[in-house]
Design an enzyme around this catalytic site. Structure first.
Site, PDB file in Angstrom:
ATOM      1  N   TYR A  12     -82.814-115.624  14.512  1.00 46.23           N
ATOM      2  CA  TYR A  12     -84.039-116.152  14.307  1.00 46.23           C
ATOM      3  C   TYR A  12     -83.982-116.479  12.644  1.00 46.23           C
ATOM      4  O   TYR A  12     -83.262-116.160  11.900  1.00 46.23           O
ATOM      5  CB  TYR A  12     -85.071-114.839  14.213  1.00 46.23           C
ATOM      6  CG  TYR A  12     -84.573-113.788  13.790  1.00 46.23           C
ATOM      7  CD1 TYR A  12     -83.877-112.726  14.423  1.00 46.23           C
ATOM      8  CD2 TYR A  12     -84.893-113.220  12.468  1.00 46.23           C
ATOM      9  CE1 TYR A  12     -83.397-111.501  13.966  1.00 46.23           C
ATOM     10  CE2 TYR A  12     -84.764-111.968  12.040  1.00 46.23           C
ATOM     11  CZ  TYR A  12     -84.018-111.303  12.694  1.00 46.23           C
ATOM     12  OH  TYR A  12     -83.357-109.904  12.200  1.00 46.23           O
ATOM     13  N   LYS A  41     -88.877-115.330   2.696  1.00 46.47           N
ATOM     14  CA  LYS A  41     -89.426-114.309   2.264  1.00 46.47           C
ATOM     15  C   LYS A  41     -91.024-114.814   1.710  1.00 46.47           C
ATOM     16  O   LYS A  41     -91.090-115.995   1.214  1.00 46.47           O
ATOM     17  CB  LYS A  41     -88.788-113.827   0.992  1.00 46.47           C
ATOM     18  CG  LYS A  41     -87.291-113.318   1.444  1.00 46.47           C
ATOM     19  CD  LYS A  41     -87.660-111.841   1.540  1.00 46.47           C
ATOM     20  CE  LYS A  41     -86.433-110.985   2.085  1.00 46.47           C
ATOM     21  NZ  LYS A  41     -85.202-110.800   1.208  1.00 46.47           N
TER      22      LYS A  41
HETATM   23  O1  76R Z   1     -74.081-108.410   2.887  1.00 45.47           O
HETATM   24  C1  76R Z   1     -74.176-107.325   2.538  1.00 45.47           C
HETATM   25  O2  76R Z   1     -73.428-106.384   3.255  1.00 45.47           O
HETATM   26  C2  76R Z   1     -74.729-106.806   1.280  1.00 45.47           C
HETATM   27  C3  76R Z   1     -76.129-106.272   1.433  1.00 45.47           C
HETATM   28  C4  76R Z   1     -76.955-107.214   2.216  1.00 45.47           C
HETATM   29  C5  76R Z   1     -77.560-108.438   1.736  1.00 45.47           C
HETATM   30  C6  76R Z   1     -77.529-108.890   0.388  1.00 45.47           C
HETATM   31  C7  76R Z   1     -77.387-107.069   3.451  1.00 45.47           C
HETATM   32  C8  76R Z   1     -76.933-106.282   4.685  1.00 45.47           C
HETATM   33  N1  76R Z   1     -78.405-108.135   3.788  1.00 45.47           N
HETATM   34  C9  76R Z   1     -78.327-108.913   2.986  1.00 45.47           C
HETATM   35  C10 76R Z   1     -79.062-110.017   2.642  1.00 45.47           C
HETATM   36 MN1  76R Z   1     -79.356-108.382   5.569  1.00 45.47          MN
HETATM   37  N2  76R Z   1     -80.414-108.668   7.338  1.00 45.47           N
HETATM   38  C11 76R Z   1     -81.360-109.580   7.387  1.00 45.47           C
HETATM   39  C12 76R Z   1     -82.055-109.093   8.904  1.00 45.47           C
HETATM   40  O3  76R Z   1     -85.182-108.308  10.715  1.00 45.47           O
HETATM   41  C13 76R Z   1     -85.477-108.283   9.474  1.00 45.47           C
HETATM   42  O4  76R Z   1     -86.336-107.494   9.116  1.00 45.47           O
HETATM   43  C14 76R Z   1     -84.384-108.923   8.451  1.00 45.47           C
HETATM   44  C15 76R Z   1     -83.329-109.502   9.297  1.00 45.47           C
HETATM   45  C16 76R Z   1     -81.354-108.385   9.405  1.00 45.47           C
HETATM   46  C17 76R Z   1     -81.486-107.610  10.715  1.00 45.47           C
HETATM   47  C18 76R Z   1     -80.256-108.049   8.426  1.00 45.47           C
HETATM   48  C19 76R Z   1     -79.402-107.132   8.850  1.00 45.47           C
HETATM   49  N3  76R Z   1     -80.116-110.117   4.857  1.00 45.47           N
HETATM   50  C20 76R Z   1     -80.009-110.477   3.509  1.00 45.47           C
HETATM   51  C21 76R Z   1     -80.966-111.622   3.418  1.00 45.47           C
HETATM   52  C22 76R Z   1     -80.890-112.499   1.992  1.00 45.47           C
HETATM   53  C23 76R Z   1     -82.056-112.137   1.331  1.00 45.47           C
HETATM   54  C24 76R Z   1     -82.021-112.685  -0.045  1.00 45.47           C
HETATM   55  O5  76R Z   1     -81.298-113.169  -0.737  1.00 45.47           O
HETATM   56  O6  76R Z   1     -83.303-112.582  -0.676  1.00 45.47           O
HETATM   57  C25 76R Z   1     -81.624-111.889   4.498  1.00 45.47           C
HETATM   58  C26 76R Z   1     -82.838-112.749   4.788  1.00 45.47           C
HETATM   59  C27 76R Z   1     -81.312-110.717   5.358  1.00 45.47           C
HETATM   60  C28 76R Z   1     -81.961-110.303   6.624  1.00 45.47           C
HETATM   61  N4  76R Z   1     -78.134-107.027   6.520  1.00 45.47           N
HETATM   62  C29 76R Z   1     -77.114-106.132   5.759  1.00 45.47           C
HETATM   63  C30 76R Z   1     -78.382-106.630   7.899  1.00 45.47           C
HETATM   64  C31 76R Z   1     -77.295-105.597   8.206  1.00 45.47           C
HETATM   65  C32 76R Z   1     -77.018-104.740   9.602  1.00 45.47           C
HETATM   66  C33 76R Z   1     -76.667-105.270   6.674  1.00 45.47           C
HETATM   67  C34 76R Z   1     -75.682-104.290   6.700  1.00 45.47           C
HETATM   68  C35 76R Z   1     -74.360-105.122   6.627  1.00 45.47           C
HETATM   69  C36 76R Z   1     -73.068-104.293   6.546  1.00 45.47           C
HETATM   70  O7  76R Z   1     -72.992-103.413   5.450  1.00 45.47           O
HETATM   71  O8  76R Z   1     -72.389-104.481   7.468  1.00 45.47           O
END
Ligand code: 76R
Length: 263
Positions: free
Chosen positions: A162, A166
């Site tokens: 999807y 922000k």
């Molecule tokens: O990459 C990393 O592990 C560092 C921490 C991290 C960042 C910077 C991280 C971890 N994410 C990051 C950035 Mn994410 N993520 C989403 C969604 O459905 C929702 O509410 C949001 C959709 C999910 C399900 C998800 C999962 N993440 C981002 C960004 C960029 C935002 C910005 O820069 O402003 C978005 C849009 C986003 C959205 N995120 C994780 C996960 C998961 C499962 C992790 C842990 C990953 C791990 O440690 O293996």
């Protein structure tokens, strides 16, 4: 220029999501042998060089039948993949329903703050020395994270894609929050995410300037319930509760490219 308000990103694969409806009415007229030939030709067209790959996903519901996710080195190769597919016989039996262009990214809130602080103590921010040292640090980080930037497509069976934004509303606006506030919310987001380690692989791709939403989210899991639980839990984190806006969700089942004719 490295702007301290902007979290640095490390960038990897160029991604092209292609969603199609299959014209089953026309495909029915083909023999099994012809269908196998069409499938093989299409898979050949989507085969990647340079370590890229194409994920094939059977989509549930009416939004599409098939989604191809092309992981490529650059936009040149994405363009080639799209053109190659459009030259195949199968393409006459596909109707595009949606698509998405983005680049795999790792957001670096924590790291960005640290680098600005450390280099700011040594050099005048904005000076050539500062910028050069910053660029060098980013290249080191890129090498360190190469495995995530150029991730191998997770073979897991279930896929959820999807796009999201922000919020940039008049009163609730992610981009006018301070760097520290955003970094704090992303830290909380990452901590929720990490409790799903091993159950889900997420590929975040940035699409600001490329497509209609700001990020693409691809999730891969061996159990589709994990998507529901993870995305639900994330809604309670401030970054999502207050600031996230979501586009259409595509949920499906990944299969090996060689299985296209069976599909
Ligand atoms: O990459 C990393 O592990 C560092 C921490 C991290 C960042 C910077 C991280 C971890 N994410 C990051 C950035 Mn994410 N993520 C989403 C969604 O459905 C929702 O509410 C949001 C959709 C999910 C399900 C998800 C999962 N993440 C981002 C960004 C960029 C935002 C910005 O820069 O402003 C978005 C849009 C986003 C959205 N995120 C994780 C996960 C998961 C499962 C992790 C842990 C990953 C791990 O440690 O293996």
């Amino acid at each position: 220029m490295h702007n301290p308000l902007v979290p640095e990103t490390l960038d990897g694969w160029s991604l092209l999501h292609l969603m199609y409806r299959v014209r089953w009415d026309r495909l029915r007229a083909y023999s099994d042998a012809d269908r196998a030939r069409l499938a093989d030709e299409a898979i050949g067209a989507l085969a990647a060089t340079d370590g890229g790959a194409t994920a094939c996903v059977q989509i549930l519901g009416h939004k599409a039948d098939l989604m191809f996710v092309c992981f490529r080195r650059d936009f040149e190769q994405l363009a080639q993949a799209q053109l190659a597919l459009s030259r195949t016989g199968l393409y006459d039996l596909l109707e595009p329903t949606s698509s998405y262009v983005s680049v795999v990214e790792l957001g670096m809130y924590e790291m960005t703050g640290k680098i600005h602080e450390q280099l700011g103590a040594k050099f005048k921010p904005g000076s050539d020395e500062f910028e050069q040292a910053f660029d060098a640090e980013m290249r080191t980080q890129e090498q360190r994270m190469a495995g995530r930037l150029f991730v191998e497509v997770p073979k897991w069976r279930y896929v959820c894609f999807y796009p999201m934004n922000k919020k940039r509303g008049e009163t609730v606006n992610w981009y006018s929050e301070s760097f520290e506030r955003r970094a704090g919310m992303m830290r909380e987001h990452g901590m929720i995410g990490r409790t799903y380690t091993g159950k889900v692989t997420q590929v975040i791709s940035g699409s600001i300037g490329y497509d209609d939403w700001e990020w693409g989210v691809d999730l891969f899991a061996q159990d589709p319930l994990v998507f529901k639980k993870l995305i639900y839990e994330m809604r309670f984190g401030e970054a999502s509760a207050k600031f996230a806006e979501f586009g259409p969700f595509y949920t499906g089942l990944q299969f090996a490219p060689g299985q296209l004719s069976a599909y």
